[in-house]
Motif scaffolding. Structure first.
Motif, PDB file in Angstrom:
ATOM      1  N   ASN A   1      17.034  29.226  -8.721  1.00 56.45           N
ATOM      2  CA  ASN A   1      16.671  27.838  -8.437  1.00 56.45           C
ATOM      3  C   ASN A   1      15.729  27.794  -7.241  1.00 56.45           C
ATOM      4  N   TRP A   2      14.862  26.806  -7.231  1.00 52.99           N
ATOM      5  CA  TRP A   2      13.937  26.670  -6.114  1.00 52.99           C
ATOM      6  C   TRP A   2      13.676  25.204  -5.807  1.00 52.99           C
ATOM      7  N   ALA A   3      13.307  24.942  -4.570  1.00 54.38           N
ATOM      8  CA  ALA A   3      12.934  23.588  -4.149  1.00 54.38           C
ATOM      9  C   ALA A   3      12.006  23.711  -2.941  1.00 54.38           C
ATOM     10  N   TYR A   4      11.068  22.796  -2.852  1.00 57.30           N
ATOM     11  CA  TYR A   4      10.190  22.802  -1.673  1.00 57.30           C
ATOM     12  C   TYR A   4       9.725  21.393  -1.352  1.00 57.30           C
TER      13      TYR A   4
ATOM     14  N   HIS B   1       3.528  21.474   7.481  1.00 60.50           N
ATOM     15  CA  HIS B   1       4.147  22.729   7.057  1.00 60.50           C
ATOM     16  C   HIS B   1       4.986  22.508   5.805  1.00 60.50           C
ATOM     17  N   ILE B   2       5.307  23.609   5.148  1.00 61.87           N
ATOM     18  CA  ILE B   2       6.093  23.559   3.913  1.00 61.87           C
ATOM     19  C   ILE B   2       7.418  24.278   4.127  1.00 61.87           C
ATOM     20  N   HIS B   3       8.479  23.701   3.542  1.00 63.82           N
ATOM     21  CA  HIS B   3       9.794  24.343   3.521  1.00 63.82           C
ATOM     22  C   HIS B   3      10.086  24.745   2.078  1.00 63.82           C
ATOM     23  N   ILE B   4      10.405  26.025   1.888  1.00 65.82           N
ATOM     24  CA  ILE B   4      10.712  26.548   0.554  1.00 65.82           C
ATOM     25  C   ILE B   4      12.130  27.104   0.572  1.00 65.82           C
ATOM     26  N   TYR B   5      12.963  26.630  -0.350  1.00 66.03           N
ATOM     27  CA  TYR B   5      14.327  27.126  -0.467  1.00 66.03           C
ATOM     28  C   TYR B   5      14.490  27.754  -1.846  1.00 66.03           C
ATOM     29  N   CYS B   6      15.063  28.975  -1.878  1.00 64.05           N
ATOM     30  CA  CYS B   6      15.252  29.679  -3.149  1.00 64.05           C
ATOM     31  C   CYS B   6      16.667  30.234  -3.266  1.00 64.05           C
ATOM     32  N   GLN B   7      17.207  30.124  -4.467  1.00 66.99           N
ATOM     33  CA  GLN B   7      18.492  30.720  -4.801  1.00 66.99           C
ATOM     34  C   GLN B   7      18.220  31.868  -5.760  1.00 66.99           C
ATOM     35  N   VAL B   8      18.811  33.045  -5.505  1.00 68.04           N
ATOM     36  CA  VAL B   8      18.519  34.209  -6.324  1.00 68.04           C
ATOM     37  C   VAL B   8      19.727  34.594  -7.185  1.00 68.04           C
ATOM     38  N   ASN B   9      19.446  35.293  -8.280  1.00 64.44           N
ATOM     39  CA  ASN B   9      20.518  35.711  -9.180  1.00 64.44           C
ATOM     40  C   ASN B   9      21.394  36.786  -8.553  1.00 64.44           C
TER      41      ASN B   9
ATOM     42  N   ALA C   1      11.514  20.417  -7.260  1.00 65.60           N
ATOM     43  CA  ALA C   1      12.621  21.360  -7.451  1.00 65.60           C
ATOM     44  C   ALA C   1      12.784  21.714  -8.920  1.00 65.60           C
ATOM     45  N   SER C   2      13.444  22.834  -9.160  1.00 58.90           N
ATOM     46  CA  SER C   2      13.703  23.293 -10.521  1.00 58.90           C
ATOM     47  C   SER C   2      14.994  22.687 -11.065  1.00 58.90           C
ATOM     48  N   PHE C   3      15.655  21.845 -10.265  1.00 60.12           N
ATOM     49  CA  PHE C   3      16.924  21.246 -10.652  1.00 60.12           C
ATOM     50  C   PHE C   3      16.915  19.774 -10.248  1.00 60.12           C
ATOM     51  N   ASN C   4      17.908  19.034 -10.702  1.00 65.73           N
ATOM     52  CA  ASN C   4      18.036  17.620 -10.337  1.00 65.73           C
ATOM     53  C   ASN C   4      18.506  17.533  -8.893  1.00 65.73           C
ATOM     54  N   PHE C   5      17.552  17.302  -7.997  1.00 62.99           N
ATOM     55  CA  PHE C   5      17.840  17.332  -6.562  1.00 62.99           C
ATOM     56  C   PHE C   5      18.898  16.297  -6.181  1.00 62.99           C
TER      57      PHE C   5
END
Length: 392
Positions: free
Chosen positions: A60-63, A80-88, A140-144
């Protein structure tokens, strides 16, 4: 792709534990991570999202772009940009850094075990002292909203609840605005029910303080006219011109049932039978003295700036106790308005001479506005200088 940063990955000589043999610096494996990076107007967002899709370990990702943050001096920070990632599965910081063309020290592991709770920082939901970004600014790749807003840490709950109670106590949140307050601050409506005893107590304390510490400064207007002449519509226009929220009484037995601190109370088609005594009526219409008014479940403290009475009968019809001087009622009515077919007549009460003085007449186009359903767009079509001066 995204911003390129120079880093010599070939210079690294890592052992099996991710420690650089030369510098002894450890580059651990992490599960979830975030990246913060300064950006400019030509940042490649499409390339960033392509990177997310191309990396199989990204679950999953969101920025979000932060362009309204300020430093301690109140100056705008760099965009600036904030990037949050969840990994498998856990990944090496080096693997992630190479994939995003970033130096390893730009990759920061997320300490919060809940990835979605950590994402609250993207809109500063968990830091109310910072600028509050809107949901629409998050990609985001999900329903934020579904995943993030419904997760609230105990610390965040206490802080948000404390801010709410403070805002209520200081008079910033009226009862009619409570649900909107929750929506504006992205608070789960569930807490409106859970915190109800505390919220009710905050309003009770606020009312007691207001009743002791402040005098009323209220205006009372009486509007009379035949049924269907446009009295209620005209009353609402007056209130809207002043920017007030409106409560329209819908009960003859309990005229304040449902009142939630609106700035304007419209007592529509008021009758003297609505009051148990003439004294209660005088208390409600007193423009300078606070008083609680009897209501079904609890006595209500009227915090209105304006009360508008509409009736098909003259003001004298509200006087039902001949042992009391009618002047007590008369002097409480600041303005009297009579709505007729073609004109609207406005009179003011003069406290010095205790007489009624005619001040203006304006054309009555209320029915026309009702027919065309353009009440809000064409208010100015029947206003004149007096109307604007007194109700603008």
């Amino acid at each position: 792709m995204i911003n390129k940063h120079s880093f010599d990955f070939d210079s690294l000589d890592l052992d099996d534990n991710g420690v650089d043999k030369k510098t002894k610096k450890k580059y651990p494996k992490i599960s979830n991570f975030m990246i913060t990076d300064k950006i400019n107007d030509d940042y490649d967002f499409k390339g960033l999202e392509k990177t997310f899709k191309d990396l199989s370990f990204i679950k999953n990702w969101a920025y979000i772009v932060h362009d309204k943050d300020r430093n301690e001096k109140g100056e705008l920070k760099d965009k600036h940009i904030h990037i949050y990632c969840q990994v498998n599965n856990t990944q090496s910081v080096i693997t992630i850094a190479k994939a995003f063309n970033m130096p390893p020290n730009a990759i920061e592991g997320i300490r919060d075990k809940s990835f979605f709770r950590a994402c609250q920082y993207l809109i500063h939901l968990n830091d109310p002292n910072k600028y509050q970004y809107s949901l629409s600014e998050v990609k985001a790749s999900f329903n934020f909203e579904d995943k993030v807003l419904k997760i609230m840490s105990e610390g965040a709950k206490k802080r948000i609840k404390a801010n709410l109670i403070k805002d209520i106590s200081e008079g910033y949140v009226k009862r009619y605005d409570l649900a909107n307050y929750f929506q504006r601050n992205k608070i789960d409506p569930l807490y409106l029910t859970m915190w109800k005893p505390c919220i009710d107590n905050a309003y009770k304390v606020r009312n007691e303080y207001y009743n002791r510490s402040f005098d009323r400064d209220m205006e009372v207007i009486f509007i009379t006219g035949k049924a269907g002449s446009g009295k209620t519509t005209f009353a609402k226009l007056l209130a809207k011109k002043k920017g007030y929220e409106i409560f329209v009484s819908g009960s003859s037995n309990d005229i304040l049932d449902g009142y939630e601190d609106e700035e304007c109370i419209i007592l529509d088609d008021l009758r003297k039978e609505s009051f148990s005594s003439f004294t209660d009526m005088l208390k409600l219409f007193d423009p300078f003295t606070n008083a609680k008014f009897k209501s079904r479940y609890s006595n209500k403290l009227v915090m209105a700036d304006l009360i508008i009475i509409t009736s098909t009968k003259p003001l004298e019809d509200l006087w039902f106790d001949e042992s009391e001087d009618f002047e007590q009622l008369s002097r409480r009515i600041t303005t009297r308005i009579e709505v007729k077919e073609d004109k609207i007549y406005i009179d003011n009460y003069d406290p010095k001479s205790k007489t009624i003085k005619h001040v203006a007449s304006i054309a009555n186009t209320i029915k026309e506005l009702i027919k065309t359903n353009k009440k809000s767009e064409q208010v100015s079509s029947f206003t004149h200088d007096w109307f604007k001066e007194n109700f603008g």
